[in-house]
Design an enzyme around this catalytic site. Structure first.
Site, PDB file in Angstrom:
ATOM      1  N   ASP A 100      30.032  46.901  34.920  1.00 44.18           N
ATOM      2  CA  ASP A 100      30.450  47.183  36.297  1.00 44.18           C
ATOM      3  C   ASP A 100      30.470  45.871  37.092  1.00 44.18           C
ATOM      4  O   ASP A 100      29.474  45.137  37.104  1.00 44.18           O
ATOM      5  CB  ASP A 100      29.498  48.184  36.949  1.00 44.18           C
ATOM      6  N   ASN A 108      37.307  43.953  48.090  1.00 43.11           N
ATOM      7  CA  ASN A 108      38.306  44.785  48.771  1.00 43.11           C
ATOM      8  C   ASN A 108      38.276  44.559  50.277  1.00 43.11           C
ATOM      9  O   ASN A 108      39.327  44.520  50.931  1.00 43.11           O
ATOM     10  CB  ASN A 108      38.065  46.265  48.458  1.00 43.11           C
ATOM     11  N   HIS A 113      42.900  45.902  49.023  1.00 42.13           N
ATOM     12  CA  HIS A 113      42.935  46.557  47.709  1.00 42.13           C
ATOM     13  C   HIS A 113      43.844  45.823  46.732  1.00 42.13           C
ATOM     14  O   HIS A 113      43.604  45.843  45.520  1.00 42.13           O
ATOM     15  CB  HIS A 113      43.383  48.012  47.869  1.00 42.13           C
ATOM     16  N   ASP A 117      42.754  44.724  43.089  1.00 36.59           N
ATOM     17  CA  ASP A 117      43.540  45.014  41.885  1.00 36.59           C
ATOM     18  C   ASP A 117      43.773  43.753  41.059  1.00 36.59           C
ATOM     19  O   ASP A 117      43.710  43.778  39.822  1.00 36.59           O
ATOM     20  CB  ASP A 117      44.887  45.631  42.264  1.00 36.59           C
ATOM     21  N   GLU A 143      35.848  50.043  39.134  1.00 35.77           N
ATOM     22  CA  GLU A 143      35.585  48.701  38.608  1.00 35.77           C
ATOM     23  C   GLU A 143      34.620  48.754  37.428  1.00 35.77           C
ATOM     24  O   GLU A 143      33.967  47.766  37.086  1.00 35.77           O
ATOM     25  CB  GLU A 143      35.018  47.794  39.706  1.00 35.77           C
TER      26      GLU A 143
END
Length: 221
Positions: A100, A108, A113, A117, A143
């Site tokens: 993670d 973010n 976002h 990404d 994630e």
């Protein structure tokens, strides 16, 4: 009498010729229908091939994460069940890791976002690629990533994760004119226990990941 015989023979000849003509026409019609059938079968074969290709493409898409092009959670679960089945038959070791990214929300918040990404894409392409080709790396959700390491014990899994951690430390993200280091990650690692279900194995790996997060992140537990 002779004239009647000749007349009869002519009638017989005409009847035979008529029958032959009908037979010939019938053969032509049959040949035409056969050609039409062959063409139709070729069309069906072509359509069937196209349908098969499309179904294969749809199946692949259903097993692939759109953003990262990694196998998705569904593909991961199928592979995990298959690997557990092999372990139960042959008895070799199997290790599962859950990874993670740390502080992903801050990415973010800072870069939007789209920036998040991009971080996920780079993480997959440049960092997770450090795993062996026969390991399965999947996007588990958000994630979080799941890694199946077949025929790998605890020590081997830790060694693989340290290589990935080193690759992450050397990775820089470039996005919309910004340049920043890739965030760290935490990982939970666990080995399969005989008779264990896939959900139990995942739960233990998740517990280890939660412990890594709770102990300060950027850790492997």
């Amino acid at each position: 009498m002779r004239s009647e015989t000749i007349e009869h023979l002519w009638q017989l000849k005409e009847a035979i010729l008529s029958a032959v003509e009908k037979l010939t026409d019938g053969n032509r019609n049959l040949a035409s229908k056969f050609d039409d059938t062959q063409s139709y079968l070729k069309i069906l074969e072509s359509d069937s091939q196209q349908l098969g290709d499309e179904l294969a493409r749809v199946h692949l898409l259903s097993m692939t994460d759109e953003l990262t092009n990694l196998p998705n959670r569904r593909a991961f679960m199928r592979r995990l069940e298959d690997e557990i089945g092999r372990v139960q038959r042959y008895g070799y070791s199997l290790t599962l890791a859950l990874i993670d990214l740390d502080n992903f929300k801050a990415i973010n918040d800072s870069y939007g976002h789209a920036g998040g990404d991009e971080v996920l894409r780079v993480f997959c392409q440049k960092v997770l690629a450090a795993f062996r080709h026969h390991d399965m790396v999947a996007r588990y959700g958000g994630e979080e990533f799941a890694v199946i390491l077949p025929n790998t014990d605890h020590e081997g899994a830790i060694h693989a994760l340290m290589k990935v951690k080193h690759a992450a430390a050397e990775t820089v993200i470039k996005f919309n004119g910004y340049e920043f280091p890739l965030t760290t990650f935490s990982a939970g690692v666990t080995m399969y226990r005989p008779g264990e279900t896939p959900s139990s194995l995942i739960e233990r790996a998740d517990t280890a990941l939660y412990r890594a997060k709770g102990r300060g992140r950027n850790r492997i537990e």
